[in-house]
Motif scaffolding. Structure first.
Motif, PDB file in Angstrom:
ATOM      1  N   UNK A 173     100.875 -57.257   8.403  1.00  0.00           N
ATOM      2  CA  UNK A 173      99.823 -57.628   7.445  1.00  0.00           C
ATOM      3  C   UNK A 173      98.984 -58.779   8.005  1.00  0.00           C
ATOM      4  N   UNK A 174      99.651 -59.766   8.582  1.00  0.00           N
ATOM      5  CA  UNK A 174      98.931 -60.911   9.155  1.00  0.00           C
ATOM      6  C   UNK A 174      98.089 -60.473  10.350  1.00  0.00           C
ATOM      7  N   UNK A 175      98.606 -59.543  11.142  1.00  0.00           N
ATOM      8  CA  UNK A 175      97.846 -59.024  12.277  1.00  0.00           C
ATOM      9  C   UNK A 175      96.529 -58.399  11.804  1.00  0.00           C
ATOM     10  N   UNK A 176      96.600 -57.613  10.738  1.00  0.00           N
ATOM     11  CA  UNK A 176      95.385 -57.008  10.165  1.00  0.00           C
ATOM     12  C   UNK A 176      94.444 -58.093   9.646  1.00  0.00           C
ATOM     13  N   UNK A 177      94.999 -59.103   8.985  1.00  0.00           N
ATOM     14  CA  UNK A 177      94.201 -60.212   8.450  1.00  0.00           C
ATOM     15  C   UNK A 177      93.459 -60.963   9.550  1.00  0.00           C
ATOM     16  N   UNK A 178      94.119 -61.152  10.690  1.00  0.00           N
ATOM     17  CA  UNK A 178      93.496 -61.877  11.813  1.00  0.00           C
ATOM     18  C   UNK A 178      92.202 -61.194  12.240  1.00  0.00           C
ATOM     19  N   UNK A 179      92.209 -59.858  12.313  1.00  0.00           N
ATOM     20  CA  UNK A 179      91.000 -59.160  12.747  1.00  0.00           C
ATOM     21  C   UNK A 179      89.920 -59.145  11.675  1.00  0.00           C
ATOM     22  N   UNK A 180      90.323 -59.238  10.426  1.00  0.00           N
ATOM     23  CA  UNK A 180      89.332 -59.405   9.351  1.00  0.00           C
ATOM     24  C   UNK A 180      88.627 -60.760   9.534  1.00  0.00           C
ATOM     25  N   UNK A 181      89.407 -61.793   9.836  1.00  0.00           N
ATOM     26  CA  UNK A 181      88.842 -63.135  10.039  1.00  0.00           C
ATOM     27  C   UNK A 181      87.982 -63.196  11.300  1.00  0.00           C
ATOM     28  N   UNK A 182      88.414 -62.500  12.361  1.00  0.00           N
ATOM     29  CA  UNK A 182      87.612 -62.473  13.594  1.00  0.00           C
ATOM     30  C   UNK A 182      86.256 -61.820  13.334  1.00  0.00           C
ATOM     31  N   UNK A 183      86.249 -60.733  12.579  1.00  0.00           N
ATOM     32  CA  UNK A 183      84.977 -60.065  12.270  1.00  0.00           C
ATOM     33  C   UNK A 183      84.118 -60.937  11.355  1.00  0.00           C
ATOM     34  N   UNK A 184      84.772 -61.693  10.462  1.00  0.00           N
ATOM     35  CA  UNK A 184      84.029 -62.595   9.574  1.00  0.00           C
ATOM     36  C   UNK A 184      83.370 -63.722  10.381  1.00  0.00           C
ATOM     37  N   UNK A 185      84.090 -64.229  11.402  1.00  0.00           N
ATOM     38  CA  UNK A 185      83.504 -65.267  12.266  1.00  0.00           C
ATOM     39  C   UNK A 185      82.282 -64.717  13.001  1.00  0.00           C
ATOM     40  N   UNK A 186      82.389 -63.499  13.504  1.00  0.00           N
ATOM     41  CA  UNK A 186      81.239 -62.871  14.176  1.00  0.00           C
ATOM     42  C   UNK A 186      80.096 -62.677  13.188  1.00  0.00           C
ATOM     43  N   UNK A 224      77.860 -61.971  20.376  1.00  0.00           N
ATOM     44  CA  UNK A 224      79.115 -61.414  20.901  1.00  0.00           C
ATOM     45  C   UNK A 224      79.666 -62.314  22.012  1.00  0.00           C
ATOM     46  N   UNK A 225      78.774 -62.790  22.887  1.00  0.00           N
ATOM     47  CA  UNK A 225      79.205 -63.659  23.986  1.00  0.00           C
ATOM     48  C   UNK A 225      79.771 -64.979  23.455  1.00  0.00           C
ATOM     49  N   UNK A 226      79.108 -65.548  22.445  1.00  0.00           N
ATOM     50  CA  UNK A 226      79.600 -66.800  21.856  1.00  0.00           C
ATOM     51  C   UNK A 226      80.936 -66.563  21.144  1.00  0.00           C
ATOM     52  N   UNK A 227      81.071 -65.414  20.484  1.00  0.00           N
ATOM     53  CA  UNK A 227      82.338 -65.068  19.837  1.00  0.00           C
ATOM     54  C   UNK A 227      83.460 -64.973  20.871  1.00  0.00           C
ATOM     55  N   UNK A 228      83.164 -64.392  22.036  1.00  0.00           N
ATOM     56  CA  UNK A 228      84.166 -64.301  23.118  1.00  0.00           C
ATOM     57  C   UNK A 228      84.500 -65.683  23.662  1.00  0.00           C
ATOM     58  N   UNK A 229      83.492 -66.548  23.741  1.00  0.00           N
ATOM     59  CA  UNK A 229      83.730 -67.926  24.194  1.00  0.00           C
ATOM     60  C   UNK A 229      84.661 -68.661  23.231  1.00  0.00           C
ATOM     61  N   UNK A 230      84.498 -68.400  21.944  1.00  0.00           N
ATOM     62  CA  UNK A 230      85.384 -69.010  20.942  1.00  0.00           C
ATOM     63  C   UNK A 230      86.818 -68.503  21.107  1.00  0.00           C
ATOM     64  N   UNK A 231      86.967 -67.238  21.528  1.00  0.00           N
ATOM     65  CA  UNK A 231      88.302 -66.701  21.816  1.00  0.00           C
ATOM     66  C   UNK A 231      88.916 -67.385  23.034  1.00  0.00           C
ATOM     67  N   UNK A 232      88.057 -67.800  23.972  1.00  0.00           N
ATOM     68  CA  UNK A 232      88.541 -68.463  25.190  1.00  0.00           C
ATOM     69  C   UNK A 232      88.788 -69.955  25.011  1.00  0.00           C
ATOM     70  N   UNK A 286      82.938 -72.748  11.616  1.00  0.00           N
ATOM     71  CA  UNK A 286      83.248 -71.861  12.744  1.00  0.00           C
ATOM     72  C   UNK A 286      84.511 -72.337  13.469  1.00  0.00           C
ATOM     73  N   UNK A 287      84.593 -73.649  13.747  1.00  0.00           N
ATOM     74  CA  UNK A 287      85.746 -74.195  14.472  1.00  0.00           C
ATOM     75  C   UNK A 287      87.018 -74.077  13.637  1.00  0.00           C
ATOM     76  N   UNK A 288      86.910 -74.386  12.343  1.00  0.00           N
ATOM     77  CA  UNK A 288      88.071 -74.284  11.444  1.00  0.00           C
ATOM     78  C   UNK A 288      88.595 -72.856  11.392  1.00  0.00           C
ATOM     79  N   UNK A 289      87.672 -71.907  11.319  1.00  0.00           N
ATOM     80  CA  UNK A 289      88.051 -70.498  11.283  1.00  0.00           C
ATOM     81  C   UNK A 289      88.755 -70.101  12.588  1.00  0.00           C
ATOM     82  N   UNK A 290      88.266 -70.615  13.708  1.00  0.00           N
ATOM     83  CA  UNK A 290      88.877 -70.317  15.010  1.00  0.00           C
ATOM     84  C   UNK A 290      90.298 -70.877  15.092  1.00  0.00           C
TER      85      UNK A 290
END
Length: 339
Positions: free
Chosen positions: A46-59, A117-125, A218-222
């Motif tokens: 459930x948390x794994x699914x939630x993480x991707x919901x939050x990632x899409x929300x950040x984007x 998309x590039x900035x979103x990837x940078x936030x992942x890094x 954005x940072x808090x969400x990350x």
């Protein structure tokens, strides 16, 4: 859809998988599975699914800085569609696909969506910075491959940071350098690239010119995403052993997550298992059969989640899985002509 690179990566993945299951004891792994607590696996999923919901929300937050409001659910479908493409096709078409899908469904130019998309990837890094800071407090005996991964990811992150700083602070140098590289590889599309860069630069400047409240959001969400990522895997470990440190799992999974930016076999076949063993067993000292059990179970579950939700998302946005590569290449070229 299958090319030489894909075949090589598939064979490499099968080799990694064979090596992995020769390192761990299958009998011990099966015994651990028998005593595992299903409730923790369910919570983990459930948390794994939630993480991707939050990632899409950040984007979505990044997108809404540069385009008229686009619904979070639409962005989620496109995000998951891009994720399943990245997961199945080794050439990492997923990021370009997300831009193409936005062009198709929302008429957003690729030159405008790509910077988000590039900035979103940078936030992942971004977590690589914290991992570099935490190195002195991590186990002294570090496998050589861990150092290579950390420093490679650090180089990618800081080069990306320099790329964005130059795009914001010195637009002419950025354009001249990018056009110079474009001329080396293809003079045919130089005019299209020049027009593309104008919109690209404007978009980057719009995104970075954000107020402090927006930046904090954005940072808090990350940070929440990083912690939930760790919680997802920690709960999976807890299903089989109650003595695992949450801190170590967060560090380990953050490092493992960062490696996904590098080329991997389809569905991270084999590479996910071997890297997990290196990180969690050789680096962090967690018992190898426990690592093997947890990563086998979670890999099966997460692969199922990504493929099912990703496939449904592709259908919702009107894309057929068997024509993705041709569709993205064709529409990407046509869209860039219009951009």
């Amino acid at each position: 859809m299958i090319n030489k690179k894909s075949v090589v990566l598939i064979f490499l993945g099968v080799g990694f998988l064979f090596l992995f299951y020769n390192i761990i004891d299958i009998n011990i792994m099966l015994n651990l599975i028998k005593v595992g607590e299903v409730k923790y696996i369910i919570m983990s999923s459930i948390i794994y699914i939630l993480v991707y919901i939050l990632r899409s929300f950040r984007w979505n937050l990044l997108l809404n800085r540069v385009v008229e409001s686009i619904s979070a659910i639409s962005v989620y479908y496109i995000y998951m569609a891009g994720l399943v493409i990245n997961y199945i096709i080794p050439v990492r078409l997923g990021e370009l696909a997300k831009s193409v899908f936005l062009k198709k469904n929302n008429n957003i130019p690729i030159a405008i969506s790509m910077p988000t998309i590039l900035i979103d990837k940078m936030l992942d890094l971004f977590p690589v910075v914290f991992l570099m800071i935490l190195i002195p407090w991590l186990p002294e005996e570090k496998p050589f491959i861990i150092g290579i991964i950390l420093y490679t990811l650090s180089i990618i992150f800081f080069w990306g940071l320099i790329f964005f700083i130059v795009a914001v602070r010195n637009i002419m140098i950025f354009k001249r350098f990018t056009l110079f590289l474009a001329k080396i590889f293809s003079r045919k599309y130089i005019d299209k690239i020049d027009k593309f860069l104008d919109k690209f630069i404007v978009t980057i400047n719009l995104i970075v010119a954000i107020d402090s409240k927006y930046l904090i959001k954005i940072i808090s969400l990350s940070i929440i995403i990083i912690l939930l990522d760790g919680l997802y895997l920690w709960l999976a470990f807890i299903a089989f052993s109650k003595s695992i440190s949450f801190y170590y799992v967060v560090i380990g999974y953050t490092l493992l997550n960062l490696t996904y930016i590098l080329p991997t076999p389809p569905a991270q076949l084999g590479s996910n298992e071997i890297l997990s063993l290196i990180i969690f067993h050789n680096f962090l000292g967690i018992e190898k059969n426990l690592v093997g059990t947890v990563l086998t179970i979670t890999h099966i579950i997460t692969a199922s989640i990504i493929i099912i939700i990703g496939y449904l998302s592709l259908n919702i946005i009107g894309i057929k899985l068997n024509t993705i590569k041709e569709y993205v290449n064709d529409r990407g070229e046509k869209a860039s002509d219009k951009d």
